[in-house]
Design a protein around this motif. Structure first.
Motif, PDB file in Angstrom:
ATOM      1  N   ALA A   1     -19.089  -4.983  -1.539  1.00 44.82           N
ATOM      2  CA  ALA A   1     -18.459  -4.856  -0.221  1.00 44.82           C
ATOM      3  C   ALA A   1     -17.892  -6.190   0.247  1.00 44.82           C
ATOM      4  N   SER A   2     -18.618  -7.266   0.012  1.00 46.39           N
ATOM      5  CA  SER A   2     -18.181  -8.580   0.511  1.00 46.39           C
ATOM      6  C   SER A   2     -16.905  -9.064  -0.157  1.00 46.39           C
ATOM      7  N   VAL A   3     -16.690  -8.686  -1.426  1.00 48.49           N
ATOM      8  CA  VAL A   3     -15.506  -9.169  -2.132  1.00 48.49           C
ATOM      9  C   VAL A   3     -14.334  -8.200  -2.062  1.00 48.49           C
ATOM     10  N   THR A   4     -14.570  -6.984  -1.544  1.00 47.23           N
ATOM     11  CA  THR A   4     -13.489  -5.992  -1.559  1.00 47.23           C
ATOM     12  C   THR A   4     -13.060  -5.511  -0.181  1.00 47.23           C
ATOM     13  N   ILE A   5     -13.896  -5.640   0.842  1.00 47.87           N
ATOM     14  CA  ILE A   5     -13.588  -4.999   2.114  1.00 47.87           C
ATOM     15  C   ILE A   5     -12.327  -5.582   2.759  1.00 47.87           C
ATOM     16  N   LEU A   6     -12.188  -6.889   2.780  1.00 48.06           N
ATOM     17  CA  LEU A   6     -11.004  -7.490   3.396  1.00 48.06           C
ATOM     18  C   LEU A   6      -9.741  -7.235   2.578  1.00 48.06           C
ATOM     19  N   PRO A   7      -9.736  -7.486   1.255  1.00 48.49           N
ATOM     20  CA  PRO A   7      -8.524  -7.161   0.489  1.00 48.49           C
ATOM     21  C   PRO A   7      -8.153  -5.686   0.563  1.00 48.49           C
ATOM     22  N   THR A   8      -9.153  -4.807   0.595  1.00 46.91           N
ATOM     23  CA  THR A   8      -8.868  -3.378   0.663  1.00 46.91           C
ATOM     24  C   THR A   8      -8.165  -3.023   1.967  1.00 46.91           C
ATOM     25  N   ALA A   9      -8.665  -3.559   3.074  1.00 51.02           N
ATOM     26  CA  ALA A   9      -8.042  -3.289   4.374  1.00 51.02           C
ATOM     27  C   ALA A   9      -6.626  -3.848   4.427  1.00 51.02           C
ATOM     28  N   LEU A  10      -6.428  -5.053   3.885  1.00 52.12           N
ATOM     29  CA  LEU A  10      -5.105  -5.673   3.924  1.00 52.12           C
ATOM     30  C   LEU A  10      -4.107  -4.932   3.037  1.00 52.12           C
TER      31      LEU A  10
ATOM     32  N   GLN B   1      -4.304  10.648  -2.615  1.00 47.38           N
ATOM     33  CA  GLN B   1      -3.918   9.837  -3.755  1.00 47.38           C
ATOM     34  C   GLN B   1      -4.131   8.336  -3.541  1.00 47.38           C
ATOM     35  N   ALA B   2      -3.513   7.808  -2.508  1.00 48.81           N
ATOM     36  CA  ALA B   2      -3.499   6.350  -2.347  1.00 48.81           C
ATOM     37  C   ALA B   2      -4.874   5.796  -2.029  1.00 48.81           C
ATOM     38  N   SER B   3      -5.593   6.440  -1.123  1.00 47.87           N
ATOM     39  CA  SER B   3      -6.860   5.887  -0.656  1.00 47.87           C
ATOM     40  C   SER B   3      -7.892   5.709  -1.773  1.00 47.87           C
ATOM     41  N   PRO B   4      -8.223   6.745  -2.552  1.00 44.90           N
ATOM     42  CA  PRO B   4      -9.209   6.532  -3.618  1.00 44.90           C
ATOM     43  C   PRO B   4      -8.734   5.582  -4.700  1.00 44.90           C
ATOM     44  N   LEU B   5      -7.421   5.595  -5.007  1.00 42.19           N
ATOM     45  CA  LEU B   5      -6.926   4.694  -6.042  1.00 42.19           C
ATOM     46  C   LEU B   5      -6.977   3.239  -5.590  1.00 42.19           C
ATOM     47  N   ILE B   6      -6.538   2.960  -4.359  1.00 44.12           N
ATOM     48  CA  ILE B   6      -6.595   1.596  -3.848  1.00 44.12           C
ATOM     49  C   ILE B   6      -8.031   1.093  -3.850  1.00 44.12           C
ATOM     50  N   THR B   7      -8.933   1.931  -3.373  1.00 37.57           N
ATOM     51  CA  THR B   7     -10.342   1.548  -3.330  1.00 37.57           C
ATOM     52  C   THR B   7     -10.868   1.231  -4.718  1.00 37.57           C
ATOM     53  N   ALA B   8     -10.619   2.126  -5.669  1.00 38.46           N
ATOM     54  CA  ALA B   8     -11.165   1.955  -7.008  1.00 38.46           C
ATOM     55  C   ALA B   8     -10.554   0.751  -7.726  1.00 38.46           C
ATOM     56  N   LEU B   9      -9.258   0.537  -7.549  1.00 38.45           N
ATOM     57  CA  LEU B   9      -8.621  -0.586  -8.220  1.00 38.45           C
ATOM     58  C   LEU B   9      -9.174  -1.917  -7.719  1.00 38.45           C
ATOM     59  N   LEU B  10      -9.427  -2.011  -6.425  1.00 40.90           N
ATOM     60  CA  LEU B  10      -9.970  -3.257  -5.896  1.00 40.90           C
ATOM     61  C   LEU B  10     -11.443  -3.408  -6.242  1.00 40.90           C
ATOM     62  N   VAL B  11     -12.180  -2.308  -6.257  1.00 41.65           N
ATOM     63  CA  VAL B  11     -13.577  -2.386  -6.682  1.00 41.65           C
ATOM     64  C   VAL B  11     -13.654  -2.829  -8.143  1.00 41.65           C
ATOM     65  N   ALA B  12     -12.775  -2.284  -8.984  1.00 38.27           N
ATOM     66  CA  ALA B  12     -12.770  -2.666 -10.398  1.00 38.27           C
ATOM     67  C   ALA B  12     -12.264  -4.083 -10.600  1.00 38.27           C
ATOM     68  N   GLY B  13     -11.201  -4.458  -9.865  1.00 36.26           N
ATOM     69  CA  GLY B  13     -10.625  -5.779 -10.065  1.00 36.26           C
ATOM     70  C   GLY B  13     -11.478  -6.899  -9.521  1.00 36.26           C
ATOM     71  N   ALA B  14     -12.037  -6.715  -8.323  1.00 31.71           N
ATOM     72  CA  ALA B  14     -12.822  -7.779  -7.698  1.00 31.71           C
ATOM     73  C   ALA B  14     -14.293  -7.713  -8.077  1.00 31.71           C
TER      74      ALA B  14
ATOM     75  N   LEU C   1     -21.372   3.588  -4.309  1.00 27.26           N
ATOM     76  CA  LEU C   1     -21.629   3.636  -2.865  1.00 27.26           C
ATOM     77  C   LEU C   1     -20.531   2.920  -2.091  1.00 27.26           C
ATOM     78  N   VAL C   2     -20.152   1.730  -2.543  1.00 24.97           N
ATOM     79  CA  VAL C   2     -19.118   0.963  -1.847  1.00 24.97           C
ATOM     80  C   VAL C   2     -17.767   1.667  -1.955  1.00 24.97           C
ATOM     81  N   ALA C   3     -17.456   2.234  -3.114  1.00 28.10           N
ATOM     82  CA  ALA C   3     -16.189   2.962  -3.264  1.00 28.10           C
ATOM     83  C   ALA C   3     -16.130   4.141  -2.309  1.00 28.10           C
ATOM     84  N   LEU C   4     -17.253   4.837  -2.143  1.00 28.32           N
ATOM     85  CA  LEU C   4     -17.298   5.984  -1.242  1.00 28.32           C
ATOM     86  C   LEU C   4     -17.047   5.569   0.203  1.00 28.32           C
ATOM     87  N   LEU C   5     -17.675   4.476   0.624  1.00 30.33           N
ATOM     88  CA  LEU C   5     -17.530   4.020   2.007  1.00 30.33           C
ATOM     89  C   LEU C   5     -16.162   3.390   2.255  1.00 30.33           C
TER      90      LEU C   5
END
Length: 259
Positions: free
Chosen positions: A46-55, A92-105, A147-151
């Motif tokens: 969550a700490s490494v993905t929440i801000l980039p995900t929102a932006l 489409q966009a929401s789960p993909l954006i979340t997963a890509l940032l969770v995987a990348g970060a 859990l983080v991807a879901l939230l």
């Protein structure tokens, strides 16, 4: 561990990744569950993905809304902009954006951590001591990613829809009431369920791929670095393929809601 190997072919690698995924699923209900480790990993994700995900969600939602707004204006269906953009973001966009940032970060960090443990022979030492590395190390990280991807998926959906609403209404002169009314008229509860299911599955895939590549570095620090890059690329390819399959199944099973 049967899943650890190096230099295997592509099909063999896929099979061993699937084997690791099955072993992770089997180890999840096993006691004692590493609750503290899971919370720590979830907090790290969550700490490494929440801000980039929102932006990322804000411009992504804005681009979808503006593009669809321009298209609907050309065909005289501007009142459907809200439904089209919101459903595109939600499904489409929401789960993909979340997963890509969770995987990348987050996934890259997990791969580097497990890879460093592997080349230092900590994984082998755990096996010698009778401790399962899958149960002790991999399961908490995979559960934390899920859990983080879901939230985060819920946050991205809200931020993306709000961003699309703002840019469509402010910049393109759309009607606020029409934007919201069309979304309420065409959206249905299964759209939310499929979005959350995708996020949960994508988090699982990201965690498993990161763990697999971390368990199989080529050797040395350079091998760990290469494994991190491979984990991110493989995860991205799998996510887009799984998204295609899930979207096709969903559209066949759940009929669209009419006006």
């Amino acid at each position: 561990m049967a899943v650890r190997s190096a230099g295997a072919g592509a099909f063999v690698q896929v099979g061993r990744m699937a084997t690791l995924a099955w072993e992770v699923l089997r180890a999840m209900p096993r006691r004692p569950f590493q609750v503290r480790e899971c919370i720590q990993q979830a907090w790290f994700f969550a700490s490494v993905t929440i801000l980039p995900t929102a932006l990322v969600a804000i411009p992504f939602g804005a681009v979808i809304a503006m593009q669809l707004g321009s298209l609907t204006q050309q065909i005289g269906a501007q009142s459907f902009t809200g439904a089209a953009s919101a459903l595109a973001i939600l499904q489409q966009a929401s789960p993909l954006i979340t997963a890509l940032l969770v995987a990348g970060a987050g996934g890259s960090a997990v791969c580097a951590d497990i890879g460093a443990r592997t080349i230092r022979e900590e994984i082998d030492a755990m096996e010698v001591l009778g401790v399962s590395p899958i149960h002790r190390l991999i399961v908490p990280r995979v559960v934390g990613a899920m859990l983080v991807a879901l939230l985060l998926n819920g946050m991205v959906s809200v931020v993306g829809v709000m961003g699309g609403y703002f840019f469509n209404v402010i910049l393109q002169g759309g009607t606020p009431g029409a934007y919201l009314a069309s979304f309420n008229a065409l959206a249905q509860l299964p759209d939310l369920w499929i979005s959350e299911f995708k996020a949960l599955l994508y988090g699982f895939v990201a965690g498993v791929v990161a763990a697999y590549r971390g368990l199989n570095p080529a050797g040395g620090p350079k091998g760990v670095g290469d494994a991190v890059n491979q984990a991110v690329v493989i995860t991205f390819l799998l996510l887009f393929l799984i998204n295609l399959v899930l979207t096709g199944i969903y559209l066949q099973l759940v009929p669209p809601k009419g006006l």
